[in-house]
Scaffold this active site. Structure first.
Site, PDB file in Angstrom:
ATOM      1  N   ARG A 279       4.960  11.129  -2.718  1.00 13.48           N
ATOM      2  CA  ARG A 279       4.771  10.907  -1.295  1.00 13.48           C
ATOM      3  C   ARG A 279       6.067  11.118  -0.510  1.00 13.48           C
ATOM      4  NH1 ARG A 279       4.611   4.791   1.015  1.00 13.48           N
ATOM      5  NH2 ARG A 279       3.972   5.384   3.111  1.00 13.48           N
TER       6      ARG A 279
ATOM      7  N   ASN B 284       8.074  -5.420  -0.686  1.00 12.82           N
ATOM      8  CA  ASN B 284       7.987  -4.258   0.198  1.00 12.82           C
ATOM      9  C   ASN B 284       6.519  -4.188   0.627  1.00 12.82           C
ATOM     10  OD1 ASN B 284       7.765  -1.841   1.491  1.00 12.82           O
ATOM     11  ND2 ASN B 284       8.945  -0.673  -0.020  1.00 12.82           N
TER      12      ASN B 284
ATOM     13  N   ARG C 163       7.487   1.222  13.379  1.00 15.75           N
ATOM     14  CA  ARG C 163       8.055   0.727  12.117  1.00 15.75           C
ATOM     15  C   ARG C 163       9.222  -0.225  12.332  1.00 15.75           C
ATOM     16  NH1 ARG C 163       5.476   3.906   8.209  1.00 15.75           N
ATOM     17  NH2 ARG C 163       5.030   5.975   9.018  1.00 15.75           N
TER      18      ARG C 163
ATOM     19  N   ALA D  55       3.086  -0.494   4.995  1.00 18.50           N
ATOM     20  CA  ALA D  55       2.707  -0.530   6.414  1.00 18.50           C
ATOM     21  C   ALA D  55       2.237  -1.913   6.870  1.00 18.50           C
ATOM     22  CB  ALA D  55       1.631   0.517   6.687  1.00 18.50           C
TER      23      ALA D  55
ATOM     24  N   PRO E 179       0.791  -1.221   0.000  1.00 20.62           N
ATOM     25  CA  PRO E 179       0.000   0.000   0.000  1.00 20.62           C
ATOM     26  C   PRO E 179       0.829   1.279   0.000  1.00 20.62           C
ATOM     27  CG  PRO E 179      -0.134  -1.118   2.124  1.00 20.62           C
ATOM     28  CD  PRO E 179       0.528  -2.061   1.166  1.00 20.62           C
ATOM     29  N   ASN E 180       0.308   2.240  -0.771  1.00 24.26           N
ATOM     30  CA  ASN E 180       0.853   3.597  -0.880  1.00 24.26           C
ATOM     31  C   ASN E 180       2.154   3.688  -1.679  1.00 24.26           C
ATOM     32  OD1 ASN E 180      -1.245   4.838   0.697  1.00 24.26           O
ATOM     33  ND2 ASN E 180      -0.344   3.811   2.460  1.00 24.26           N
TER      34      ASN E 180
ATOM     35  N   SER F 114      13.019   3.269   3.073  1.00 24.58           N
ATOM     36  CA  SER F 114      13.509   4.001   4.244  1.00 24.58           C
ATOM     37  C   SER F 114      14.101   3.010   5.252  1.00 24.58           C
ATOM     38  CB  SER F 114      12.363   4.782   4.889  1.00 24.58           C
ATOM     39  OG  SER F 114      11.394   3.889   5.423  1.00 24.58           O
TER      40      SER F 114
ATOM     41  N   ASP G 133       1.573 -15.351   6.729  1.00 24.30           N
ATOM     42  CA  ASP G 133       1.104 -16.731   6.552  1.00 24.30           C
ATOM     43  C   ASP G 133       1.066 -17.125   5.080  1.00 24.30           C
ATOM     44  OD1 ASP G 133       0.861 -17.158   9.238  1.00 24.30           O
ATOM     45  OD2 ASP G 133      -1.325 -16.959   9.313  1.00 24.30           O
TER      46      ASP G 133
ATOM     47  N   TYR H 225      11.250   8.915   0.994  1.00 30.02           N
ATOM     48  CA  TYR H 225      11.196   7.818   0.017  1.00 30.02           C
ATOM     49  C   TYR H 225      11.880   8.123  -1.314  1.00 30.02           C
ATOM     50  CZ  TYR H 225       7.816   6.002   3.360  1.00 30.02           C
ATOM     51  OH  TYR H 225       7.217   5.548   4.498  1.00 30.02           O
TER      52      TYR H 225
ATOM     53  N   ARG I 170      12.994   5.249  12.414  1.00 29.34           N
ATOM     54  CA  ARG I 170      11.809   6.098  12.325  1.00 29.34           C
ATOM     55  C   ARG I 170      10.919   5.888  13.558  1.00 29.34           C
ATOM     56  NH1 ARG I 170       9.199   5.282   6.664  1.00 29.34           N
ATOM     57  NH2 ARG I 170       8.076   7.153   7.352  1.00 29.34           N
TER      58      ARG I 170
ATOM     59  N   GLU J 225      12.430  -9.236   2.368  1.00 29.83           N
ATOM     60  CA  GLU J 225      11.662  -8.018   2.667  1.00 29.83           C
ATOM     61  C   GLU J 225      12.556  -6.807   2.405  1.00 29.83           C
ATOM     62  OE1 GLU J 225       9.301  -7.754   6.409  1.00 29.83           O
ATOM     63  OE2 GLU J 225      10.459  -5.915   6.713  1.00 29.83           O
TER      64      GLU J 225
ATOM     65  N   HIS K   7      12.766  -2.336   2.132  1.00 32.39           N
ATOM     66  CA  HIS K   7      12.185  -1.022   2.409  1.00 32.39           C
ATOM     67  C   HIS K   7      13.084   0.057   1.840  1.00 32.39           C
ATOM     68  CE1 HIS K   7       9.243  -2.757   5.073  1.00 32.39           C
ATOM     69  NE2 HIS K   7      10.216  -3.494   5.571  1.00 32.39           N
TER      70      HIS K   7
ATOM     71  N   HIS L 144       4.230  -4.178   9.394  1.00 30.64           N
ATOM     72  CA  HIS L 144       4.255  -4.068  10.843  1.00 30.64           C
ATOM     73  C   HIS L 144       3.160  -4.862  11.544  1.00 30.64           C
ATOM     74  CE1 HIS L 144       7.104  -1.145   9.513  1.00 30.64           C
ATOM     75  NE2 HIS L 144       6.168  -0.377   8.970  1.00 30.64           N
TER      76      HIS L 144
HETATM   77  C1  DQA Z   1       8.126   1.406   3.747  1.00 37.43           C
HETATM   78  C2  DQA Z   1       8.210   1.620   5.263  1.00 37.43           C
HETATM   79  C3  DQA Z   1       6.851   1.424   5.917  1.00 37.43           C
HETATM   80  O1  DQA Z   1       6.930   1.650   7.308  1.00 37.43           O
HETATM   81  C4  DQA Z   1       5.842   2.389   5.327  1.00 37.43           C
HETATM   82  O2  DQA Z   1       4.572   2.161   5.864  1.00 37.43           O
HETATM   83  C5  DQA Z   1       5.815   2.357   3.840  1.00 37.43           C
HETATM   84  C6  DQA Z   1       7.070   2.274   3.112  1.00 37.43           C
HETATM   85  C7  DQA Z   1       9.473   1.702   3.054  1.00 37.43           C
HETATM   86  O3  DQA Z   1       9.668   1.237   1.926  1.00 37.43           O
HETATM   87  O4  DQA Z   1      10.314   2.426   3.593  1.00 37.43           O
HETATM   88  O5  DQA Z   1       4.758   2.476   3.223  1.00 37.43           O
HETATM   89  O6  DQA Z   1       7.816   0.040   3.510  1.00 37.43           O
END
Ligand code: DQA
Length: 146
Positions: free
Chosen positions: A18, A75, A112, A78, A10-11, A103, A88, A23, A108, A99, A101, A81
């Site tokens: 953003r 990635n 996170r 959120a 998401p996002n 950031s 699963d 990022y 942070r 995994e 990220h 977390h």
């Molecule tokens: C993220 C870090 C997450 O905490 C955050 O919710 C994101 C981006 C990252 O790529 O740094 O959406 O996954």
């Protein structure tokens, strides 16, 4: 040719707009273009998926087994977390996953720094901007070469 599925949660479709200070400036398409180049150079088939919903991400992880995906780079945004459901799903398909990220999630907000997904992955790469994805791919390449 080995197949790697790159999943963004998401996002991450908002990259480039953003919180650029956190990022970076690149859009998700621009990042994916860089990964595609890497794939061509190193002869990996890369498959890209982004969704904002947990269920869609889980469905894509399930279909990865049918698509004979060898590795997943994810990635989870959120969901990292708190999504036991994504965790699963990865366990369920038994596909080695990394995994990533953009950031550094450990520098942070406190919430996170916890990932419910990283413990069932090969490892976590966090804080290197779009290079986090490339580092994950380079690791998989080294691992393949033995
Ligand atoms: C993220 C870090 C997450 O905490 C955050 O919710 C994101 C981006 C990252 O790529 O740094 O959406 O996954």
């Amino acid at each position: 040719m080995k197949k790697v599925l790159i999943i963004n949660g998401p996002n991450l479709n908002l990259l480039g707009l953003r919180e650029k200070d956190i990022y970076g400036d690149l859009t998700l398409d621009e990042i994916n273009e860089k990964l595609k180049l890497w794939g061509k150079e190193h002869q990996y088939e890369l498959d890209f998926f982004q969704a904002n919903g947990e269920g869609e991400i889980i469905d894509r992880i399930h279909s990865a087994a049918k698509d004979r995906i060898d590795y997943i780079v994810i990635n989870p945004g959120a969901y990292t977390h708190y999504s036991y459901a994504i965790r699963d799903a990865i366990i369920g398909v038994n596909i080695p996953s990394i995994e990533v990220h953009l950031s550094n999630v450990h520098s942070r907000e406190e919430f996170r720094s916890k990932s419910v997904i990283a413990p069932i992955c090969i490892g976590q790469i966090t804080g290197f901007g779009h290079y986090s994805y490339l580092m994950a791919l380079n690791y998989l390449h080294l691992r393949e070469r033995g």
